[in-house]
Design a protein around this motif. Structure first.
Motif, PDB file in Angstrom:
ATOM      1  N   UNK A 132      -5.580  11.562  -0.658  1.00 52.69           N
ATOM      2  CA  UNK A 132      -5.034  11.258  -1.979  1.00 52.69           C
ATOM      3  C   UNK A 132      -6.125  10.774  -2.921  1.00 52.69           C
ATOM      4  N   UNK A 133      -7.073  10.038  -2.405  1.00 48.10           N
ATOM      5  CA  UNK A 133      -8.180   9.596  -3.254  1.00 48.10           C
ATOM      6  C   UNK A 133      -9.020  10.773  -3.713  1.00 48.10           C
ATOM      7  N   UNK A 134      -9.177  11.769  -2.863  1.00 45.82           N
ATOM      8  CA  UNK A 134      -9.940  12.955  -3.267  1.00 45.82           C
ATOM      9  C   UNK A 134      -9.218  13.680  -4.392  1.00 45.82           C
ATOM     10  N   UNK A 135      -7.891  13.675  -4.342  1.00 47.83           N
ATOM     11  CA  UNK A 135      -7.128  14.325  -5.416  1.00 47.83           C
ATOM     12  C   UNK A 135      -7.191  13.516  -6.700  1.00 47.83           C
ATOM     13  N   UNK A 136      -7.110  12.182  -6.574  1.00 50.25           N
ATOM     14  CA  UNK A 136      -7.112  11.318  -7.760  1.00 50.25           C
ATOM     15  C   UNK A 136      -7.718   9.972  -7.381  1.00 50.25           C
ATOM     16  N   UNK A 137      -8.964   9.700  -7.755  1.00 54.62           N
ATOM     17  CA  UNK A 137      -9.655   8.478  -7.341  1.00 54.62           C
ATOM     18  C   UNK A 137      -9.001   7.180  -7.837  1.00 54.62           C
ATOM     19  N   UNK A 138      -8.080   7.272  -8.821  1.00 56.71           N
ATOM     20  CA  UNK A 138      -7.445   6.060  -9.337  1.00 56.71           C
ATOM     21  C   UNK A 138      -5.995   5.924  -8.867  1.00 56.71           C
ATOM     22  N   UNK A 139      -5.651   6.564  -7.752  1.00 51.66           N
ATOM     23  CA  UNK A 139      -4.271   6.532  -7.280  1.00 51.66           C
ATOM     24  C   UNK A 139      -3.962   5.336  -6.402  1.00 51.66           C
ATOM     25  N   UNK A 140      -4.994   4.641  -5.889  1.00 49.64           N
ATOM     26  CA  UNK A 140      -4.789   3.486  -5.012  1.00 49.64           C
ATOM     27  C   UNK A 140      -5.674   2.347  -5.507  1.00 49.64           C
ATOM     28  N   UNK A 141      -5.075   1.167  -5.684  1.00 47.81           N
ATOM     29  CA  UNK A 141      -5.814  -0.027  -6.106  1.00 47.81           C
ATOM     30  C   UNK A 141      -5.815  -1.052  -4.974  1.00 47.81           C
ATOM     31  N   UNK A 142      -6.943  -1.723  -4.808  1.00 46.65           N
ATOM     32  CA  UNK A 142      -7.063  -2.810  -3.843  1.00 46.65           C
ATOM     33  C   UNK A 142      -6.938  -4.145  -4.570  1.00 46.65           C
ATOM     34  N   UNK A 143      -6.265  -5.097  -3.939  1.00 46.20           N
ATOM     35  CA  UNK A 143      -6.120  -6.453  -4.455  1.00 46.20           C
ATOM     36  C   UNK A 143      -6.927  -7.373  -3.546  1.00 46.20           C
ATOM     37  N   UNK A 144      -7.939  -8.031  -4.110  1.00 48.11           N
ATOM     38  CA  UNK A 144      -8.873  -8.803  -3.293  1.00 48.11           C
ATOM     39  C   UNK A 144      -9.104 -10.189  -3.873  1.00 48.11           C
ATOM     40  N   UNK A 145      -9.448 -11.100  -2.988  1.00 44.17           N
ATOM     41  CA  UNK A 145      -9.956 -12.409  -3.399  1.00 44.17           C
ATOM     42  C   UNK A 145     -11.304 -12.579  -2.735  1.00 44.17           C
ATOM     43  N   UNK A 146     -12.341 -12.479  -3.535  1.00 44.94           N
ATOM     44  CA  UNK A 146     -13.675 -12.420  -2.963  1.00 44.94           C
ATOM     45  C   UNK A 146     -13.817 -11.139  -2.155  1.00 44.94           C
ATOM     46  N   UNK A 147     -14.234 -11.276  -0.889  1.00 44.91           N
ATOM     47  CA  UNK A 147     -14.362 -10.114  -0.020  1.00 44.91           C
ATOM     48  C   UNK A 147     -13.119  -9.885   0.829  1.00 44.91           C
ATOM     49  N   UNK A 148     -12.087 -10.714   0.666  1.00 39.61           N
ATOM     50  CA  UNK A 148     -10.883 -10.614   1.492  1.00 39.61           C
ATOM     51  C   UNK A 148      -9.859  -9.694   0.838  1.00 39.61           C
ATOM     52  N   UNK A 149      -9.425  -8.709   1.577  1.00 36.25           N
ATOM     53  CA  UNK A 149      -8.405  -7.787   1.090  1.00 36.25           C
ATOM     54  C   UNK A 149      -7.030  -8.427   1.254  1.00 36.25           C
ATOM     55  N   UNK A 150      -6.325  -8.627   0.132  1.00 41.88           N
ATOM     56  CA  UNK A 150      -5.001  -9.250   0.164  1.00 41.88           C
ATOM     57  C   UNK A 150      -3.871  -8.241   0.020  1.00 41.88           C
TER      58      UNK A 150
END
Length: 213
Positions: free
Chosen positions: A60-78
């Motif tokens: 899906x990222x290859x089709x659309x690089x802005x289709x998934x967002x990560x939510x992080x605090x510092x280096x920690x994926x929340x």
């Protein structure tokens, strides 16, 4: 869609989605390839019925690089949020329940260089303060490509319905089961300007994020 815990500051907020505040505590950005594995594992663990693999998310990222967002605090994926940007045919198919949301055909997805006709919240997981980053994502969705597109989502729990309701979503009459709709503020016509649409609007709103696909 995994919902923030009851009692947390994020859960009790009552904001229209497009009015969510920005924050410096949480970073929200298009997911990077090195985060995909951890995000896929988090989604499978926290969202009932989600089976997305790192390979599928990468496709899906290859089709659309802005289709998934990560939510992080510092280096920690929340957490993270995944969208399907639908074209006009895709929006029609969504409302008519004519395609499998677990494996959406590419012909229903807007190209990266094409304006989205609708934004479907495909999956959302946010642990703790991670939900505060949704304001940043909502701000990104006001870019020209997405600005005219309303949001759609399917809650899979009472908490999901409460969370969507808190963000301004409402149930929508459609053939797609339990489909919720958020109309962008600038797409809302005052009744005085469109009296002929009043009865239709009332029908849509009265007939009837945890994305479960």
């Amino acid at each position: 869609m995994q919902i923030p815990q009851r009692g947390s500051a994020e859960f009790t907020l009552r904001h229209q989605l497009d009015a969510l505040p920005l924050t410096d505590l949480i970073a929200a950005h298009p997911v990077t390839p090195d985060q995909l594995g951890e995000l896929a594992e988090l989604a499978r663990r926290e969202i009932p019925g989600v089976r997305a693999s790192e390979r599928e998310l990468a496709e899906f990222l290859r089709h659309d690089p802005e289709s998934i967002f990560a939510l992080c605090r510092g280096t920690r994926l929340l957490g993270g949020i995944a969208f399907l940007y639908l074209n006009c045919a895709g929006l029609d198919a969504l409302l008519l329940d004519e395609f499998n949301l677990s494996d959406p055909p590419r012909r229903y997805l807007a190209r990266p260089d094409e304006d989205a006709a609708a934004i479907y919240v495909w999956a959302l997981v946010a642990r703790g303060r991670g939900a505060a980053g949704l304001g940043i994502v909502a701000h990104a969705m006001r870019a020209p490509r997405y600005r005219a597109a309303d949001y759609y989502a399917q809650p899979s729990s009472p908490e999901g319905r409460a969370f969507l309701g808190a963000l301004g979503f409402a149930p929508l009459a459609s053939f797609q089961p339990d489909l919720w709709w958020y109309q962008r503020p600038w797409n809302r016509l005052p009744e005085v300007l469109a009296p002929s649409l009043q009865s239709t609007t009332q029908f849509v709103k009265g007939s009837l994020a945890d994305a479960r696909h």
